[in-house]
Design a protein around this motif. Structure first.
Motif, PDB file in Angstrom:
ATOM      1  N   MET A   1       1.016   4.111  -2.841  1.00  0.00           N
ATOM      2  CA  MET A   1       0.707   5.497  -2.508  1.00  0.00           C
ATOM      3  C   MET A   1       1.833   6.443  -2.921  1.00  0.00           C
ATOM      4  SD  MET A   1       0.348   7.406   1.158  1.00  0.00           S
ATOM      5  CE  MET A   1       2.125   7.261   1.345  1.00  0.00           C
TER       6      MET A   1
ATOM      7  N   PRO B   1      -7.682   2.875  -1.985  1.00  0.00           N
ATOM      8  CA  PRO B   1      -7.255   4.250  -1.745  1.00  0.00           C
ATOM      9  C   PRO B   1      -8.385   5.255  -1.972  1.00  0.00           C
ATOM     10  CG  PRO B   1      -6.468   3.513  -3.869  1.00  0.00           C
ATOM     11  CD  PRO B   1      -7.117   2.325  -3.206  1.00  0.00           C
TER      12      PRO B   1
ATOM     13  N   HIS C   1      -3.891   5.387 -10.850  1.00  0.00           N
ATOM     14  CA  HIS C   1      -3.700   4.210  -9.988  1.00  0.00           C
ATOM     15  C   HIS C   1      -3.122   3.037 -10.778  1.00  0.00           C
ATOM     16  CE1 HIS C   1      -5.072   5.463  -6.082  1.00  0.00           C
ATOM     17  NE2 HIS C   1      -6.141   6.035  -6.617  1.00  0.00           N
TER      18      HIS C   1
ATOM     19  N   SER D   1       0.822  -1.205   0.000  1.00  0.00           N
ATOM     20  CA  SER D   1       0.000   0.000   0.000  1.00  0.00           C
ATOM     21  C   SER D   1       0.859   1.259   0.000  1.00  0.00           C
ATOM     22  CB  SER D   1      -0.935  -0.003   1.216  1.00  0.00           C
ATOM     23  OG  SER D   1      -1.652   1.208   1.279  1.00  0.00           O
ATOM     24  N   SER D   2       1.890   1.269   0.816  1.00  0.00           N
ATOM     25  CA  SER D   2       2.779   2.426   0.919  1.00  0.00           C
ATOM     26  C   SER D   2       3.492   2.693  -0.400  1.00  0.00           C
ATOM     27  CB  SER D   2       3.785   2.195   2.046  1.00  0.00           C
ATOM     28  OG  SER D   2       4.641   3.293   2.197  1.00  0.00           O
TER      29      SER D   2
ATOM     30  N   ASP E   1      -5.756   4.671   2.627  1.00  0.00           N
ATOM     31  CA  ASP E   1      -6.002   3.370   2.019  1.00  0.00           C
ATOM     32  C   ASP E   1      -6.314   2.362   3.118  1.00  0.00           C
ATOM     33  OD1 ASP E   1      -6.090   1.072   0.495  1.00  0.00           O
ATOM     34  OD2 ASP E   1      -3.975   1.118  -0.064  1.00  0.00           O
TER      35      ASP E   1
ATOM     36  N   VAL F   1      -8.518   9.405  -2.289  1.00  0.00           N
ATOM     37  CA  VAL F   1      -7.642  10.556  -2.456  1.00  0.00           C
ATOM     38  C   VAL F   1      -8.486  11.819  -2.515  1.00  0.00           C
ATOM     39  CG1 VAL F   1      -5.797  11.566  -3.852  1.00  0.00           C
ATOM     40  CG2 VAL F   1      -6.093   9.077  -3.806  1.00  0.00           C
TER      41      VAL F   1
ATOM     42  N   THR G   1      -6.901  -2.833  -7.115  1.00  0.00           N
ATOM     43  CA  THR G   1      -7.158  -1.512  -6.547  1.00  0.00           C
ATOM     44  C   THR G   1      -8.604  -1.150  -6.822  1.00  0.00           C
ATOM     45  OG1 THR G   1      -4.868  -0.896  -7.015  1.00  0.00           O
ATOM     46  CG2 THR G   1      -6.395   0.900  -6.510  1.00  0.00           C
TER      47      THR G   1
ATOM     48  N   TYR H   1      -4.614  11.310   1.433  1.00  0.00           N
ATOM     49  CA  TYR H   1      -4.614   9.981   0.809  1.00  0.00           C
ATOM     50  C   TYR H   1      -4.761   8.973   1.932  1.00  0.00           C
ATOM     51  CZ  TYR H   1      -3.009   6.043  -2.119  1.00  0.00           C
ATOM     52  OH  TYR H   1      -2.909   4.859  -2.810  1.00  0.00           O
TER      53      TYR H   1
END
Length: 160
Positions: free
Chosen positions: A71, A113, A132, A67-68, A90, A115, A151, A88
């Motif tokens: 992002m 996510p 994305h 995830s990081s 998630d 945003v 996603t 942001y």
């Protein structure tokens, strides 16, 4: 080429026989810059009290890492496209189950996510999906694993 490292430390507790599998799985991760993270096996894998639910487990860290990376790549792409990202978040979820070889694996990770963009320039849902998709394609961690990563993209409505 780049190298990345971490120091993982564990010690047997006083009075823990170890060979009977009754020992603490609590340990520590140390990263460059001195950050230390308390870690443990997941209580889903090793029952309490031999795991520590409050500590980060490798499975959670794997999901967080995916995830990081997604992002950070997304933020870079959004800035490059001149979108002003305000927030942001998630709620990523990983599923551990037997893989096609019958081995326990994190087989699927779903990123969700949300945003929030500031300013007049706002992406359409199509543009958001494209950003994305590009983030997924360029994420170093996603490119390093066999896990299926999806996603679920939606336009930001309210904080999650």
């Amino acid at each position: 080429m780049s190298e990345f490292s971490a120091i993982i430390s564990w010690q047997r507790g006083a009075g823990e026989p170890f060979v009977d599998q009754r020992y603490s799985r609590a340990h520590e991760w140390e990263f460059d810059g001195g950050v230390r993270v308390p870690a443990s096996s997941s209580p889903h894998v090793v029952p309490l009290p031999f795991s520590v639910a409050e500590h980060v487990d490798p499975e959670e860290a794997f999901v967080a890492s995916l995830s990081s990376c997604h992002m950070l790549t997304f933020l870079w792409l959004a800035a490059k496209a001149r979108y002003l990202v305000e927030d942001y978040r998630d709620k990523a979820v990983g599923v551990m189950e037997p893989d096609e070889r019958g081995r326990q694996s994190i087989t699927r990770v779903t990123l969700r996510p949300r945003v929030l963009f500031a300013g007049e320039r706002q992406p359409s849902l199509v543009e958001l999906e494209r950003l994305h998709h590009q983030a997924h394609e360029q994420c170093f961690i996603a490119n390093s694993v066999r896990t299926e990563i999806t996603t679920e993209v939606a336009l930001y409505q309210e904080p999650v």
